[in-house]
Design a protein around this motif. Sequence first.
Motif, short mmCIF file in Angstrom:
data_model
loop_
_atom_site.label_atom_id
_atom_site.label_comp_id
_atom_site.label_asym_id
_atom_site.label_seq_id
_atom_site.Cartn_x
_atom_site.Cartn_y
_atom_site.Cartn_z
N ASP A 111 0.83 -1.21 0.00
CA ASP A 111 0.00 0.00 0.00
C ASP A 111 0.86 1.26 0.00
OD1 ASP A 111 -2.52 -1.15 -0.03
OD2 ASP A 111 -2.69 -1.23 2.15
N GLU A 112 1.85 1.28 0.87
CA GLU A 112 2.70 2.46 1.01
C GLU A 112 3.55 2.68 -0.25
OE1 GLU A 112 2.74 4.71 3.33
OE2 GLU A 112 1.27 3.74 4.63
N MET A 113 4.00 1.58 -0.87
CA MET A 113 4.77 1.71 -2.10
C MET A 113 3.93 2.31 -3.22
SD MET A 113 7.11 -1.76 -2.04
CE MET A 113 7.69 -1.53 -3.73
N PHE A 114 2.70 1.82 -3.35
CA PHE A 114 1.82 2.41 -4.36
C PHE A 114 1.60 3.89 -4.07
CE2 PHE A 114 0.08 -1.90 -5.52
CZ PHE A 114 0.38 -1.82 -6.87
N ASP A 115 1.40 4.22 -2.82
CA ASP A 115 1.11 5.61 -2.44
C ASP A 115 2.26 6.53 -2.81
OD1 ASP A 115 -0.64 7.54 -1.12
OD2 ASP A 115 0.95 7.64 0.39
N VAL A 116 3.50 6.14 -2.45
CA VAL A 116 4.63 7.02 -2.75
C VAL A 116 4.87 7.11 -4.24
CG1 VAL A 116 6.47 5.27 -2.61
CG2 VAL A 116 6.97 7.65 -2.02
N MET A 117 4.52 6.02 -4.98
CA MET A 117 4.74 6.07 -6.42
C MET A 117 3.79 7.03 -7.11
SD MET A 117 7.32 4.51 -6.64
CE MET A 117 7.40 4.86 -8.38
N TYR A 118 2.53 7.08 -6.64
CA TYR A 118 1.63 8.06 -7.24
C TYR A 118 2.05 9.48 -6.91
CZ TYR A 118 -1.57 4.50 -8.82
OH TYR A 118 -2.13 3.43 -9.47
N LYS A 119 2.49 9.67 -5.68
CA LYS A 119 2.88 11.01 -5.24
C LYS A 119 4.11 11.52 -6.00
CE LYS A 119 0.97 10.72 -0.58
NZ LYS A 119 1.27 10.65 0.89
#
Length: 273
Positions: A111-119
Amino acid sequence: MDVVGVTRLFSTHSLLPALNQRSAYLTILNRCHYSSGFRRTFYPVRRSRPSTVPRRAMAKRGFSPKEDEVASSGDLQFEAPLEIVKYPDPRLRLRNKRIDTFDDNLKKLVDEMFDVMYKTDGIGLSAPQVGVNVQLMVFNPAGVRGEGEEIALVNPRISKYSKKLSLFNEGCLSFPGIYGDVQRAESVKIDALDVSGKRFSVSFSELPARVFLHEFDHLQGVLFFERMTEEVLDSIRAQLQALESKYEIETGLPSPEKIENRRGKRVAAGFGK
């Protein structure tokens, strides 16, 4: 664009519209996210107890334990929010350990990896790029939250790749603002585990294949400039040196590697094994 063999995993969506719309101007790499529909399909029931897959079972599933060290619970610990590791940080070159514990912590890491990638405006991200040295990657070639398909791969292995290669202008979140042409296989078939420890096989072609191969390289400690021709590398050499100097200023340490020491050194073109 055809993404072969993903009907079972991606039953309600297609990468085709988003890729056709964005492929003309997407410079790789790194973008990803978690759509709720895909999460229901790809990330099944959450368990209250960790699920550990023994090494013998992993071998039966086609994953050899002979080379890869198993990640401990400590290896999978992280602090949110995650931050992108920039070249020449030595964590980009460390050996990445195999995952055999599938629990809520792993799902949270994804979840956190996806989040930082979108950001950070990416379409793919590997765990070592956020300082977690394990065999895990996430990507979404559409690159937009809520569009395309979100894919998380644990302990991926390449079982087949095409001999046909293509050239594409790639970028990387660990190399901000740096782009260069890289030649890679046009299609690839892989075996992997999902975040619940279930094994599956899938084939990717064109942009999804390129995103996978770029992230797979990270899991092998290979960086995208190592797949460039000397001519292309020369065009970004000054930018790489600037990153090395920035690392030295910020850390007070000598750069762990120098691009000038890599003249003439390249890895095999087009794919990783």
